[in-house]
Design a protein around this motif. Structure first.
Motif, PDB file in Angstrom:
ATOM      1  N   ALA A   1       0.815  -1.216   0.000  1.00  0.00           N
ATOM      2  CA  ALA A   1       0.000   0.000   0.000  1.00  0.00           C
ATOM      3  C   ALA A   1       0.848   1.267   0.000  1.00  0.00           C
ATOM      4  O   ALA A   1       0.457   2.273  -0.573  1.00  0.00           O
ATOM      5  CB  ALA A   1      -0.941   0.001   1.194  1.00  0.00           C
ATOM      6  N   LYS A   2       1.984   1.237   0.663  1.00  0.00           N
ATOM      7  CA  LYS A   2       2.881   2.388   0.771  1.00  0.00           C
ATOM      8  C   LYS A   2       2.156   3.671   1.199  1.00  0.00           C
ATOM      9  O   LYS A   2       2.109   4.650   0.465  1.00  0.00           O
ATOM     10  CB  LYS A   2       3.620   2.611  -0.541  1.00  0.00           C
ATOM     11  N   PRO A   3       1.576   3.678   2.403  1.00  0.00           N
ATOM     12  CA  PRO A   3       0.859   4.875   2.871  1.00  0.00           C
ATOM     13  C   PRO A   3       1.812   6.011   3.204  1.00  0.00           C
ATOM     14  O   PRO A   3       2.990   5.792   3.474  1.00  0.00           O
ATOM     15  CB  PRO A   3       0.133   4.381   4.123  1.00  0.00           C
ATOM     16  N   ARG A   4       1.264   7.208   3.207  1.00  0.00           N
ATOM     17  CA  ARG A   4       2.036   8.391   3.570  1.00  0.00           C
ATOM     18  C   ARG A   4       2.201   8.466   5.086  1.00  0.00           C
ATOM     19  O   ARG A   4       1.600   7.707   5.837  1.00  0.00           O
ATOM     20  CB  ARG A   4       1.357   9.649   3.048  1.00  0.00           C
ATOM     21  N   LEU A   5       2.987   9.431   5.523  1.00  0.00           N
ATOM     22  CA  LEU A   5       3.350   9.563   6.933  1.00  0.00           C
ATOM     23  C   LEU A   5       2.145   9.761   7.848  1.00  0.00           C
ATOM     24  O   LEU A   5       2.096   9.188   8.939  1.00  0.00           O
ATOM     25  CB  LEU A   5       4.341  10.721   7.113  1.00  0.00           C
ATOM     26  N   ASP A   6       1.146  10.525   7.428  1.00  0.00           N
ATOM     27  CA  ASP A   6      -0.012  10.776   8.300  1.00  0.00           C
ATOM     28  C   ASP A   6      -0.759   9.489   8.643  1.00  0.00           C
ATOM     29  O   ASP A   6      -1.212   9.309   9.762  1.00  0.00           O
ATOM     30  CB  ASP A   6      -0.952  11.821   7.689  1.00  0.00           C
ATOM     31  N   CYS A   7      -0.861   8.575   7.699  1.00  0.00           N
ATOM     32  CA  CYS A   7      -1.499   7.276   7.954  1.00  0.00           C
ATOM     33  C   CYS A   7      -0.625   6.425   8.874  1.00  0.00           C
ATOM     34  O   CYS A   7      -1.125   5.782   9.800  1.00  0.00           O
ATOM     35  CB  CYS A   7      -1.755   6.567   6.630  1.00  0.00           C
ATOM     36  N   LEU A   8       0.666   6.427   8.620  1.00  0.00           N
ATOM     37  CA  LEU A   8       1.577   5.639   9.448  1.00  0.00           C
ATOM     38  C   LEU A   8       1.585   6.110  10.897  1.00  0.00           C
ATOM     39  O   LEU A   8       1.697   5.301  11.818  1.00  0.00           O
ATOM     40  CB  LEU A   8       3.002   5.708   8.872  1.00  0.00           C
ATOM     41  N   ILE A   9       1.441   7.403  11.104  1.00  0.00           N
ATOM     42  CA  ILE A   9       1.423   7.938  12.469  1.00  0.00           C
ATOM     43  C   ILE A   9       0.214   7.417  13.232  1.00  0.00           C
ATOM     44  O   ILE A   9       0.312   7.084  14.418  1.00  0.00           O
ATOM     45  CB  ILE A   9       1.468   9.482  12.448  1.00  0.00           C
ATOM     46  N   GLU A  10      -0.936   7.308  12.579  1.00  0.00           N
ATOM     47  CA  GLU A  10      -2.145   6.768  13.224  1.00  0.00           C
ATOM     48  C   GLU A  10      -1.904   5.336  13.717  1.00  0.00           C
ATOM     49  O   GLU A  10      -2.236   4.994  14.846  1.00  0.00           O
ATOM     50  CB  GLU A  10      -3.326   6.788  12.254  1.00  0.00           C
ATOM     51  N   VAL A  11      -1.329   4.508  12.865  1.00  0.00           N
ATOM     52  CA  VAL A  11      -1.066   3.108  13.230  1.00  0.00           C
ATOM     53  C   VAL A  11       0.040   3.045  14.285  1.00  0.00           C
ATOM     54  O   VAL A  11      -0.066   2.288  15.259  1.00  0.00           O
ATOM     55  CB  VAL A  11      -0.690   2.287  11.976  1.00  0.00           C
ATOM     56  N   TYR A  12       1.071   3.846  14.116  1.00  0.00           N
ATOM     57  CA  TYR A  12       2.199   3.853  15.041  1.00  0.00           C
ATOM     58  C   TYR A  12       1.762   4.187  16.465  1.00  0.00           C
ATOM     59  O   TYR A  12       2.150   3.510  17.421  1.00  0.00           O
ATOM     60  CB  TYR A  12       3.256   4.862  14.559  1.00  0.00           C
ATOM     61  N   ARG A  13       0.942   5.212  16.626  1.00  0.00           N
ATOM     62  CA  ARG A  13       0.489   5.616  17.966  1.00  0.00           C
ATOM     63  C   ARG A  13      -0.279   4.492  18.653  1.00  0.00           C
ATOM     64  O   ARG A  13      -0.081   4.229  19.847  1.00  0.00           O
ATOM     65  CB  ARG A  13      -0.368   6.866  17.870  1.00  0.00           C
ATOM     66  N   SER A  14      -1.148   3.831  17.908  1.00  0.00           N
ATOM     67  CA  SER A  14      -1.915   2.727  18.496  1.00  0.00           C
ATOM     68  C   SER A  14      -1.008   1.558  18.869  1.00  0.00           C
ATOM     69  O   SER A  14      -1.186   0.937  19.915  1.00  0.00           O
ATOM     70  CB  SER A  14      -2.993   2.258  17.526  1.00  0.00           C
ATOM     71  N   CYS A  15      -0.042   1.268  18.012  1.00  0.00           N
ATOM     72  CA  CYS A  15       0.900   0.186  18.319  1.00  0.00           C
ATOM     73  C   CYS A  15       1.711   0.512  19.568  1.00  0.00           C
ATOM     74  O   CYS A  15       1.938  -0.363  20.415  1.00  0.00           O
ATOM     75  CB  CYS A  15       1.833  -0.066  17.136  1.00  0.00           C
ATOM     76  N   GLN A  16       2.139   1.758  19.692  1.00  0.00           N
ATOM     77  CA  GLN A  16       2.905   2.160  20.870  1.00  0.00           C
ATOM     78  C   GLN A  16       2.059   2.090  22.140  1.00  0.00           C
ATOM     79  O   GLN A  16       2.571   1.725  23.202  1.00  0.00           O
ATOM     80  CB  GLN A  16       3.489   3.563  20.685  1.00  0.00           C
ATOM     81  N   GLU A  17       0.774   2.420  22.038  1.00  0.00           N
ATOM     82  CA  GLU A  17      -0.118   2.305  23.203  1.00  0.00           C
ATOM     83  C   GLU A  17      -0.207   0.849  23.657  1.00  0.00           C
ATOM     84  O   GLU A  17      -0.168   0.565  24.854  1.00  0.00           O
ATOM     85  CB  GLU A  17      -1.508   2.821  22.854  1.00  0.00           C
TER      86      GLU A  17
END
Length: 187
Positions: free
Chosen positions: A159-175
């Motif tokens: 899919a190669k999403p942009r940074l704004d999409c990756l930040i959404e997933v990253y924050r949830s993973c970090q939680e």
């Protein structure tokens, strides 16, 4: 709880991120890319068949037309079964692990599972490829050296999403990783 968000990939194509919250320790992210374009499929097929017809008129050999039809059909089936990924899913469960699933246009699915004990961290990394692109990846612990990293596993490769999409997933993973660390250290 479930919500959907719309994002763009690095080429400007549309992506849909569907987030499902099962519990504080379990979340799923489904990143869907657009289906195969009928317009593109028709254009490629017509181009191949017109080129084959042009060769047929020069050579007057009907095998050229048969070969063009056969190659086009095999190419389409190969593309749908091995290349075109419609949906990529990341399921993270703090006590169990991380599962990554890729669903191809033909219906085939490819799944990778990583035990949580092997996960060191989830990060956003950057790469330079004519421009700076970002990707989410999972760092795996080195079994020999406790502070080392043995492998980097990229997520959402198709899919190669942009940074704004990756930040959404990253924050949830970090939680979830923080929740996992908090529950594993408390008595």
């Amino acid at each position: 709880m479930e919500d959907k968000m719309s994002f763009l990939d690095i080429c400007g194509g549309r992506l849909a991120l569907q987030r499902r919250y099962y519990s504080p320790s379990c979340r799923e992210f489904c990143l869907s890319s657009p289906r195969l374009s009928l317009r593109l499929l028709t254009a490629v097929t017509c181009t191949v068949w017109l080129a084959a017809y042009g060769l047929f008129t020069l050579c007057e050999n009907s095998m050229i037309l048969s070969a063009a039809i056969f190659v086009t059909l095999l190419g389409l089936l190969g593309y749908l079964h091995f290349v075109k990924i419609d949906q990529e899913t990341l399921l993270i469960i703090d006590s169990l692990g991380i599962q990554m699933t890729s669903s191809y246009a033909s219906g085939k699915e490819s799944t990778t599972f990583i035990e949580m004990g092997k996960v060191k961290d989830v990060i956003i990394n950057e790469a330079i490829y004519m421009k700076v692109i970002y990707y989410l990846c999972i760092l795996l612990k080195d079994p020999v050296e406790p502070h080392g990293i043995s492998q980097v596993v990229p997520v959402f490769q198709s899919a190669k999403p942009r940074l704004d999409c990756l930040i959404e997933v990253y924050r949830s993973c970090q939680e979830i990783l923080a929740y996992q660390k908090a529950t594993s250290t408390s008595p």
